[in-house]
Design a protein around this motif. Structure first.
Motif, PDB file in Angstrom:
ATOM      1  N   VAL A   1       0.873  -1.120   0.089  1.00 11.52           N
ATOM      2  CA  VAL A   1       0.001   0.164   0.026  1.00 11.52           C
ATOM      3  C   VAL A   1       0.935   1.203   0.208  1.00 11.52           C
ATOM      4  CG1 VAL A   1      -1.766   1.231   1.376  1.00 11.52           C
ATOM      5  CG2 VAL A   1      -1.871  -1.074   1.286  1.00 11.52           C
ATOM      6  N   VAL A   2       0.813   1.920  -1.077  1.00 10.36           N
ATOM      7  CA  VAL A   2       1.409   3.179  -0.812  1.00 10.36           C
ATOM      8  C   VAL A   2       0.157   4.370  -0.964  1.00 10.36           C
ATOM      9  CG1 VAL A   2       1.610   3.145  -3.731  1.00 10.36           C
ATOM     10  CG2 VAL A   2       2.783   4.868  -2.348  1.00 10.36           C
ATOM     11  N   GLY A   3       0.433   5.377   0.063  1.00 12.69           N
ATOM     12  CA  GLY A   3      -0.569   6.424   0.203  1.00 12.69           C
ATOM     13  C   GLY A   3      -0.193   7.732  -0.339  1.00 12.69           C
ATOM     14  N   GLU A   4      -0.865   8.187  -1.017  1.00 15.55           N
ATOM     15  CA  GLU A   4      -0.856   9.696  -1.631  1.00 15.55           C
ATOM     16  C   GLU A   4      -1.045  10.802  -0.532  1.00 15.55           C
ATOM     17  OE1 GLU A   4      -2.265  12.858  -4.783  1.00 15.55           O
ATOM     18  OE2 GLU A   4      -3.586  12.001  -3.411  1.00 15.55           O
ATOM     19  N   THR A   5       0.075  11.551   0.006  1.00 14.68           N
ATOM     20  CA  THR A   5      -0.538  12.188   1.313  1.00 14.68           C
ATOM     21  C   THR A   5       0.141  13.542   0.958  1.00 14.68           C
ATOM     22  OG1 THR A   5       1.952  11.346   2.138  1.00 14.68           O
ATOM     23  CG2 THR A   5      -0.094  10.240   2.854  1.00 14.68           C
ATOM     24  N   GLY A   6      -0.590  14.565   0.597  1.00 12.51           N
ATOM     25  CA  GLY A   6      -0.229  15.796   0.515  1.00 12.51           C
ATOM     26  C   GLY A   6       0.094  16.470   2.011  1.00 12.51           C
ATOM     27  N   ASN A   7       0.710  17.509   2.316  1.00 16.38           N
ATOM     28  CA  ASN A   7       0.823  18.117   3.676  1.00 16.38           C
ATOM     29  C   ASN A   7       1.384  17.051   4.558  1.00 16.38           C
ATOM     30  OD1 ASN A   7      -2.173  19.274   2.342  1.00 16.38           O
ATOM     31  ND2 ASN A   7      -0.765  20.751   3.179  1.00 16.38           N
ATOM     32  N   VAL A   8       2.411  16.539   4.115  1.00 19.00           N
ATOM     33  CA  VAL A   8       3.102  15.432   4.959  1.00 19.00           C
ATOM     34  C   VAL A   8       4.484  15.628   4.669  1.00 19.00           C
ATOM     35  CG1 VAL A   8       3.552  12.847   5.201  1.00 19.00           C
ATOM     36  CG2 VAL A   8       1.119  13.615   5.553  1.00 19.00           C
ATOM     37  N   ASP A   9       5.059  15.901   5.847  1.00 13.20           N
ATOM     38  CA  ASP A   9       6.657  15.864   5.581  1.00 13.20           C
ATOM     39  C   ASP A   9       7.334  14.530   6.313  1.00 13.20           C
ATOM     40  OD1 ASP A   9       6.681  16.150   8.459  1.00 13.20           O
ATOM     41  OD2 ASP A   9       7.089  18.338   8.435  1.00 13.20           O
ATOM     42  N   SER A  10       8.588  14.634   6.288  1.00 17.26           N
ATOM     43  CA  SER A  10       9.188  13.123   6.912  1.00 17.26           C
ATOM     44  C   SER A  10       8.951  13.128   8.313  1.00 17.26           C
ATOM     45  CB  SER A  10      10.718  13.243   6.526  1.00 17.26           C
ATOM     46  OG  SER A  10      11.262  14.593   7.290  1.00 17.26           O
ATOM     47  N   ALA A  11       8.656  13.878   8.993  1.00 18.11           N
ATOM     48  CA  ALA A  11       8.395  13.786  10.408  1.00 18.11           C
ATOM     49  C   ALA A  11       7.088  13.208  10.903  1.00 18.11           C
ATOM     50  CB  ALA A  11       8.577  14.929  11.317  1.00 18.11           C
ATOM     51  N   ILE A  12       5.820  13.677   9.960  1.00 21.98           N
ATOM     52  CA  ILE A  12       4.705  13.238   9.941  1.00 21.98           C
ATOM     53  C   ILE A  12       4.602  11.634   9.381  1.00 21.98           C
ATOM     54  CG2 ILE A  12       2.393  13.639   9.292  1.00 21.98           C
ATOM     55  CD1 ILE A  12       2.885  16.738   9.314  1.00 21.98           C
ATOM     56  N   ALA A  13       5.383  11.551   8.424  1.00 19.69           N
ATOM     57  CA  ALA A  13       5.313  10.444   7.663  1.00 19.69           C
ATOM     58  C   ALA A  13       5.649   9.108   8.256  1.00 19.69           C
ATOM     59  CB  ALA A  13       6.041  10.630   6.260  1.00 19.69           C
ATOM     60  N   ILE A  14       6.589   9.300   9.090  1.00 19.31           N
ATOM     61  CA  ILE A  14       6.958   8.302   9.974  1.00 19.31           C
ATOM     62  C   ILE A  14       5.952   7.347  10.569  1.00 19.31           C
ATOM     63  CG2 ILE A  14       7.880   9.337  11.862  1.00 19.31           C
ATOM     64  CD1 ILE A  14       9.373   6.336  10.564  1.00 19.31           C
ATOM     65  N   ASP A  15       4.893   8.055  10.814  1.00 20.06           N
ATOM     66  CA  ASP A  15       3.509   7.441  11.743  1.00 20.06           C
ATOM     67  C   ASP A  15       2.618   6.761  11.013  1.00 20.06           C
ATOM     68  OD1 ASP A  15       4.613   8.303  14.294  1.00 20.06           O
ATOM     69  OD2 ASP A  15       3.214  10.262  14.340  1.00 20.06           O
ATOM     70  N   TYR A  16       2.823   7.171   9.635  1.00 24.17           N
ATOM     71  CA  TYR A  16       2.025   6.177   8.599  1.00 24.17           C
ATOM     72  C   TYR A  16       2.678   4.926   8.303  1.00 24.17           C
ATOM     73  CZ  TYR A  16      -1.020  10.128   7.958  1.00 24.17           C
ATOM     74  OH  TYR A  16      -2.162  11.238   7.940  1.00 24.17           O
ATOM     75  N   VAL A  17       4.181   5.064   8.070  1.00 23.50           N
ATOM     76  CA  VAL A  17       4.748   3.897   7.508  1.00 23.50           C
ATOM     77  C   VAL A  17       5.825   3.271   8.300  1.00 23.50           C
ATOM     78  CG1 VAL A  17       4.819   5.331   5.295  1.00 23.50           C
ATOM     79  CG2 VAL A  17       6.723   5.336   6.580  1.00 23.50           C
ATOM     80  N   LYS A  18       5.863   3.394   9.685  1.00 20.18           N
ATOM     81  CA  LYS A  18       6.841   2.763  10.431  1.00 20.18           C
ATOM     82  C   LYS A  18       6.057   1.335  10.389  1.00 20.18           C
ATOM     83  CE  LYS A  18       8.891   3.297  14.896  1.00 20.18           C
ATOM     84  NZ  LYS A  18       9.705   4.349  15.383  1.00 20.18           N
ATOM     85  N   GLU A  19       7.134   0.276  10.309  1.00 27.98           N
ATOM     86  CA  GLU A  19       6.356  -1.123  10.123  1.00 27.98           C
ATOM     87  C   GLU A  19       5.664  -1.610  11.418  1.00 27.98           C
ATOM     88  OE1 GLU A  19       9.662  -4.177   9.538  1.00 27.98           O
ATOM     89  OE2 GLU A  19      10.427  -2.823   7.704  1.00 27.98           O
ATOM     90  N   GLU A  20       6.236  -1.493  12.650  1.00 23.43           N
ATOM     91  CA  GLU A  20       5.386  -1.801  13.741  1.00 23.43           C
ATOM     92  C   GLU A  20       4.124  -1.156  14.138  1.00 23.43           C
ATOM     93  OE1 GLU A  20       9.001  -0.672  15.916  1.00 23.43           O
ATOM     94  OE2 GLU A  20       7.538   0.753  17.321  1.00 23.43           O
ATOM     95  N   ARG A  21       3.811  -0.009  13.281  1.00 24.10           N
ATOM     96  CA  ARG A  21       2.404   0.537  13.465  1.00 24.10           C
ATOM     97  C   ARG A  21       1.295  -0.146  12.601  1.00 24.10           C
ATOM     98  NH1 ARG A  21       2.063   5.631  15.811  1.00 24.10           N
ATOM     99  NH2 ARG A  21       0.360   6.203  14.382  1.00 24.10           N
ATOM    100  N   GLN A  22       1.719  -0.784  11.541  1.00 18.76           N
ATOM    101  CA  GLN A  22       1.111  -1.795  10.821  1.00 18.76           C
ATOM    102  C   GLN A  22      -0.207  -0.663  10.335  1.00 18.76           C
ATOM    103  OE1 GLN A  22      -0.110  -4.945  13.588  1.00 18.76           O
ATOM    104  NE2 GLN A  22       1.203  -5.961  12.339  1.00 18.76           N
ATOM    105  N   GLU A  23       0.314   0.313   9.507  1.00 20.86           N
ATOM    106  CA  GLU A  23      -0.542   1.236   8.912  1.00 20.86           C
ATOM    107  C   GLU A  23      -0.481   0.847   7.164  1.00 20.86           C
ATOM    108  OE1 GLU A  23      -1.195   5.112  10.288  1.00 20.86           O
ATOM    109  OE2 GLU A  23      -0.645   4.433  12.108  1.00 20.86           O
TER     110      GLU A  23
END
Ligand code: GLC
Ligand code: CA
Length: 561
Positions: free
Chosen positions: A260-282
């Motif tokens: 799953v790749v998400g299109e995310t406007g208004n996201v920088d690297s600091a915000i992104a980590i919460d979407y894609v960190k493996e253990e968070r399973q998003e």
């Protein structure tokens, strides 16, 4: 952890403009099947299809009226299954564009929803009564459509519905568990059929802010004429979005070998980590807008700064994407390179950057032959909603038509939506009929057939890059370390994996350079440094030529030698 989707080279197909096989001027699924061997020969192994579901086509398919059928203009469900099978037969995979933020107003759910306040589908969408005879809040729609509000009044029930995009694209209500169920079932249906993942449209906008408050910002010109505010932050990354994505992961994604790749406007690297960190399973990775869709042209120093920040996402066990263009951006060689004097050099330099940076790499159709922006003479040639909507509001607010058009040309999404240029025959070989959109007049010089026959073509350079990726895990799993971070023009970095280091040197601009002393010394004194790839035939170690890109390989054991 190793994953197929980290190693993937993803080829994005904008079906409507790819290849037409029945002469109606619209690309189709059969047209993709015909070109699968081409895509395979390019070295891509995953195909991402822009939406091909039934749609009134107000926003080129992102306005879906039936998620479980193929739009007849593109083909039939049987043809889709045939396509999927042909892709799998070749050892490749397919991901679909999944639009969860909104549907078309012609979707059955919306047709029902507007009938009455107690219709079972009412709460699939976001309805509100007006405020003092006006819209429920000051939000402006992203397409600058109409007079600009993000709300549309509907007579039947006397309420407004929310549409962040076109009024023909009502936003869905993700607070409603029934809507969630419908969406999960629909996604499972595609996955059960065998699709290998999703590109999720506007995925960080599903949850709206509690109470739908006004945007605190001043009205946005030229929509400001009417007092609305186009504020894309209002619905981005709202509280509850991570819980929702985790829920979708638990209910759907984790049961399949999918990406799953998400299109995310208004996201920088600091915000992104919460979407894609493996253990968070998003989700697995996101498309950020910091380079490709930044309204300000990103320079070399900024490019490096952005890449350093996003590398931390990988270090923190997340994953990232590399792309410079897609169906919403200008052509990358026109935007970041020089599409006249140095077309080959700059297109290949940009490709080198993308393929040798960490992350999954995406190629947008036509990029691999160096397709360029188009320079249409008047607004009538333009199709896409944003350019047309913004043009109209600008003109209405008193801006000269030519001035309005010129200010929109560079960033218009139509630049990348012109038909694919296959050969030098009529309409670039895209169709035997009349193409739905004008072909870029430069198709005689820039086309697949010609590049296949030319040794030093953009296309053949892409093939070398993709085959390197298949053979060298360093391109996917190697560490990343920049040198000369503040050099205003050069982009230099090392990737290291096991016993090997790659040194990549790219000139982001069209002027000649002296090689930095230390680098020159390193290249000269270490006789074991091997040049793997360069976009120039002759490569001297003291200068760096316009848009030059080189990859050197150094085996650790050779270091001292
Ligand atoms: C995404 C798509 C874009 C579309 C919009 C609304 O940004 O990439 O093409 O217009 O969402 O669906
Ligand atoms: Ca067709």
């Amino acid at each position: 952890m190793k994953q197929w989707w980290k190693e993937a080279i993803i080829y994005q197909i904008y079906t409507k403009s790819f290849n037409d096989t029945n002469g109606d001027g619209i690309g189709d699924l059969r047209g993709i099947i015909e070109k699968l061997d081409y895509i395979k020969s390019l070295g891509a192994d995953v195909i991402w299809l822009n939406p091909i579901y039934c749609s009134p086509d107000v926003d080129n398919g992102y306005d879906i009226s039936d998620y479980q059928n193929i739009d007849p203009r593109y083909g039939t469900m049987d043809e889709f299954k045939e396509l999927l099978n042909e892709i799998h037969q070749r050892g490749m995979r397919l991901i679909m564009d999944m639009v969860l933020n909104h549907t078309s107003d012609e979707h059955l759910w919306f047709q029902e929803s507007k009938k009455s306040k107690n219709n079972p589908y009412r709460n699939y969408y976001i309805w509100r009564p007006g405020k003092d005879g006006k819209e429920p809040n000051n939000w402006g729609n992203y397409f600058y459509e109409g007079k600009g509000s993000a709300w549309e009044y509907d007579n039947t029930t006397g309420e407004y519905y929310l549409h962040n995009y076109s009024k023909k694209m009502p936003d869905l209500n993700w607070d409603n568990p029934e809507l969630k169920n419908s969406m999960c079932n629909m996604m499972r249906w595609w996955l059960d059929m065998g699709v290998d993942g999703f590109r999720m449209d506007a995925i960080n906008r599903l949850v709206k802010p509690k109470g739908l408050p006004d945007s605190p910002n001043p009205p946005t010109p030229p929509v400001g004429v009417y007092g609305y505010v186009v504020d894309r932050t209002m619905c981005a990354n709202q509280p509850g979005i991570h819980e929702l994505l985790h829920e979708l992961n638990q209910r759907v994604f984790q049961h399949y070998n999918m990406m799953v790749v998400g299109e995310t406007g208004n996201v920088d690297s600091a915000i992104a980590i919460d979407y894609v960190k493996e253990e968070r399973q998003e989700i697995n990775m996101v498309f950020h807008f910091e380079i490709a869709k930044n309204p300000i042209l990103v320079d070399a120093v900024k490019f490096k700064e952005i890449q350093r920040r996003w590398w931390h996402v990988v270090e923190e066990h997340g994953w990232i994407t590399q792309y410079l263009s897609n169906h919403d951006t200008p052509r990358q060689v026109s935007r970041f390179g020089n599409d006249t004097e140095y077309l080959y050099e700059s297109a290949t330099m940009l490709a080198t950057l993308m393929h040798t940076h960490p992350g999954t790499v995406y190629i947008y159709q036509g990029e691999e032959i160096g397709m360029t922006n188009v320079n249409f003479p008047s607004i009538e040639y333009y199709n896409e909603k944003y350019t047309v909507g913004k043009y109209e509001t600008m003109v209405e607010s008193g801006i000269e038509p030519m001035q309005a058009l010129n200010s929109l040309k560079m960033m218009s999404r139509d630049n990348v939506r012109t038909p694919m240029q296959w050969n030098n025959k009529v309409h670039g070989g895209f169709t035997t009929g009349t193409p739905w959109m004008h072909v870029n007049p430069n198709y005689k010089e820039i086309n697949v057939e010609k590049e296949e026959q030319t040794q030093h073509s953009v296309l053949n350079y892409y093939k070398i890059l993709t085959s390197l990726r298949k053979k060298n895990p360093i391109m996917v799993y190697g560490s990343y370390h920049q040198l000369y971070e503040s050099d205003p023009e050069l982009i230099v970095y090392e990737r290291t994996y096991e016993e090997v280091t790659w040194l990549v040197i790219c000139n982001f601009y069209g002027n000649k350079h002296k090689m930095p002393d230390k680098l020159e010394k390193r290249l000269r004194e270490n006789s074991k440094i091997r040049l793997l790839l360069s976009n120039y035939y002759s490569n001297d170690k003291s200068t760096i030529k316009p848009y030059e890109a080189c990859i050197y390989e150094i085996k650790i054991g050779d270091m001292k030698g």
